[in-house]
Design a protein around this motif. Sequence first.
Motif, PDB file in Angstrom:
ATOM      1  N   ASP A 132       0.804  -1.221   0.000  1.00 55.23           N
ATOM      2  CA  ASP A 132       0.000   0.000   0.000  1.00 55.23           C
ATOM      3  C   ASP A 132       0.835   1.267   0.000  1.00 55.23           C
ATOM      4  OD1 ASP A 132      -2.246  -1.581  -0.032  1.00 55.23           O
ATOM      5  OD2 ASP A 132      -2.635  -1.410   2.118  1.00 55.23           O
ATOM      6  N   ALA A 177      -5.665  -6.061  -3.564  1.00 54.77           N
ATOM      7  CA  ALA A 177      -7.038  -6.165  -3.062  1.00 54.77           C
ATOM      8  C   ALA A 177      -7.702  -7.385  -3.687  1.00 54.77           C
ATOM      9  CB  ALA A 177      -7.834  -4.904  -3.381  1.00 54.77           C
ATOM     10  N   ASP A 178      -8.785  -7.840  -3.045  1.00 53.45           N
ATOM     11  CA  ASP A 178      -9.482  -9.028  -3.545  1.00 53.45           C
ATOM     12  C   ASP A 178     -10.359  -8.724  -4.750  1.00 53.45           C
ATOM     13  OD1 ASP A 178      -8.367 -10.718  -1.633  1.00 53.45           O
ATOM     14  OD2 ASP A 178      -9.938 -10.290  -0.170  1.00 53.45           O
ATOM     15  N   THR A 179     -10.781  -7.459  -4.883  1.00 47.94           N
ATOM     16  CA  THR A 179     -11.657  -7.081  -5.995  1.00 47.94           C
ATOM     17  C   THR A 179     -11.149  -5.806  -6.638  1.00 47.94           C
ATOM     18  OG1 THR A 179     -13.138  -5.671  -4.702  1.00 47.94           O
ATOM     19  CG2 THR A 179     -13.626  -8.055  -4.755  1.00 47.94           C
ATOM     20  N   PRO A 203     -12.993  -3.048  -7.397  1.00 50.52           N
ATOM     21  CA  PRO A 203     -13.440  -1.848  -6.667  1.00 50.52           C
ATOM     22  C   PRO A 203     -12.622  -1.566  -5.409  1.00 50.52           C
ATOM     23  CG  PRO A 203     -15.337  -3.111  -7.397  1.00 50.52           C
ATOM     24  CD  PRO A 203     -14.128  -3.959  -7.661  1.00 50.52           C
ATOM     25  N   GLU A 204     -12.246  -2.618  -4.698  1.00 57.52           N
ATOM     26  CA  GLU A 204     -11.420  -2.419  -3.498  1.00 57.52           C
ATOM     27  C   GLU A 204     -10.047  -1.875  -3.876  1.00 57.52           C
ATOM     28  OE1 GLU A 204     -13.189  -5.926  -0.563  1.00 57.52           O
ATOM     29  OE2 GLU A 204     -11.552  -6.388  -1.952  1.00 57.52           O
ATOM     30  N   LYS A 263     -10.268   1.812  -4.713  1.00 53.76           N
ATOM     31  CA  LYS A 263     -10.338   2.642  -3.516  1.00 53.76           C
ATOM     32  C   LYS A 263      -8.957   2.867  -2.928  1.00 53.76           C
ATOM     33  CE  LYS A 263     -12.616   2.973   1.000  1.00 53.76           C
ATOM     34  NZ  LYS A 263     -13.584   2.337   1.945  1.00 53.76           N
ATOM     35  N   LYS A 264      -8.153   1.820  -2.916  1.00 51.39           N
ATOM     36  CA  LYS A 264      -6.810   1.936  -2.346  1.00 51.39           C
ATOM     37  C   LYS A 264      -5.937   2.915  -3.119  1.00 51.39           C
ATOM     38  CE  LYS A 264      -5.857  -2.266   0.265  1.00 51.39           C
ATOM     39  NZ  LYS A 264      -4.848  -3.316   0.502  1.00 51.39           N
ATOM     40  N   ALA A 305     -13.960   3.906  -8.915  1.00 50.60           N
ATOM     41  CA  ALA A 305     -14.165   2.463  -9.014  1.00 50.60           C
ATOM     42  C   ALA A 305     -14.948   2.074 -10.269  1.00 50.60           C
ATOM     43  CB  ALA A 305     -14.877   1.950  -7.766  1.00 50.60           C
TER      44      ALA A 305
END
Length: 576
Positions: free
Chosen positions: A416, A422-424, A426-427, A430-431, A436
Amino acid sequence: MSEKETYDVVVVGSGSAGVMAALRATDLGLSVLVVEKAHKFGGTSATSGGVMWIPNHQLEPNDDTREEVTTYLDNLIEVPIQKERLEAYLDKAPEMAYYLKNMGLPLAVAAWPDYFHALPGARADRSIVCDTFDGRQLGDKFPLMREQYSRFKVMRRYAIDLVEFFAISTQSPGWIKVFMKMVWRYWSDIGTRLISRRDRRYTQGGALMGHLFKQLFDRGVEVRLETKLDEVLTDGGEVTGVKVSRFGREYEIAARHGVVLAAGGFEWNQELRDRYLPVSGLTRHSSTPEDANRGEALIAGLKLGAATEHTDDAWWMPTMHLPMPAASNFEEIHQAAFDVGRPHSVCVNRNGVRFVDEACGYDEFGGAMIADHIKTGANNPCWLVFDANFRKKWTAGGFLPSIIMPDWTIPVDWWDHYLFKADTIPELAKKIDIPADALRQTVANMNEYARTGVDPEFDRGGNDYDRMFGDANMSPNPCLGPIDTGPFYAVPINAGDLGTKGGLKADAQARVVDEAGKPIPGLYAAGNNSGSPFGNRYPGAGGTIGPAMTFAYVAAEDIAARAGKGEAPTSTENAA
């Protein structure tokens, strides 16, 4: 070292342009001194891929012609250039290559497509490489040549040539055997291991420069390290020498017949970047040796009234940062030249939108970053987004494939900050602070393109150059793979560079000219110290080193002719 030294020629800089000027001038009967401000010789060239773009070279039988390369360049170059300078390059580059070959350098033709392979006149045999060099042939100067970056080594230790690079980076059949052979070759070299951790096998730019410096030192030419150019001296408007400083001591060196400025560009001078480049970026984004090319020779020429050209551009190269091993508060640069166009990935600006064929040449990629940033304000950095399939097989800048560098081996303070996961989608968006919905749509589009094999936006994978760096096992398009297997990753990509494209304006004889176009007597420039003969374009692999060495060769011949020191060949036949 006397207080007032005199040489026929003083060369400033020890990269490929500098060593070529010194070699050719020495062979034409001139006394030469090379001054280099760094504590190692070889310049940026020693850290490069070491490729020379030499059209119509005829080093081996082929059907390339002057007319064909002219067609290619006429369709490629987009800005006004000095036509006579480009013509001089096309005339003299093959002759320069024959000079190297006759000197004994092991040159080979690389099957590397021109960077704009869809244009008329493009080919895949104009890039010339040099075979490996045993560094111990340099004797006690073995550790004094600038070393390749860790990014040009396997596991930061093993020197790698271009054939090995492509085998390992694409994991082609037999790549593990190639890797094990490299490891055995290194550790079985017990004699060198007792002297240095450095691999005695010089490859890529190290190989080219090793061969050249062996020739130069055999001729008895001095390369004076830690010697910085402070001023170019003149008398009555004619260049007479240089003022330099070494460990704080200033002194003058006289040049009877000429000074050749071959000290690189200005990419490590933030003030000059801000003045000249349309999107300046930061010096630390450059992939050239840290704090090396600061434009001192450019500034010295400007003080004499020299003109400049093409200073609004650079040889762009996407780069990223990673902490140095065992010192996480210090960073090093990693190139991402080919990583950005691999399957199972996409590059987006900070709006989550694509802006380029990611598999294009790295200079074109960087230029697209600059153009998109001017248009949207949402680039530099952009983001390379990829999935677990990419992570397993390909590098992402300094991140090796997970088969070699599993996620659990990555330091916790890198996540990060340098690498996002991330798993998806959209996630992940966001990071990395990207919309998204936009990123989700872009990934969905890429997945559809991977299914059909056609990229209607930018035609990724639609030409030979793109496909050279794809996955031959990926169908129907080797450059397109679905981004559909979690976890998902992202790394920031900066518009780095291989140096600046513009500098002092030099004519067809490599003479620096003033604002009126009149040569400044005795002053010459080659390499990134001068403007590129190609203007704002990068025609193919070696488009920096080929002209650098050619115009250094031309400069030495012009100096020798004016000094009455013999005549140079005027054709490749005479040079052979």
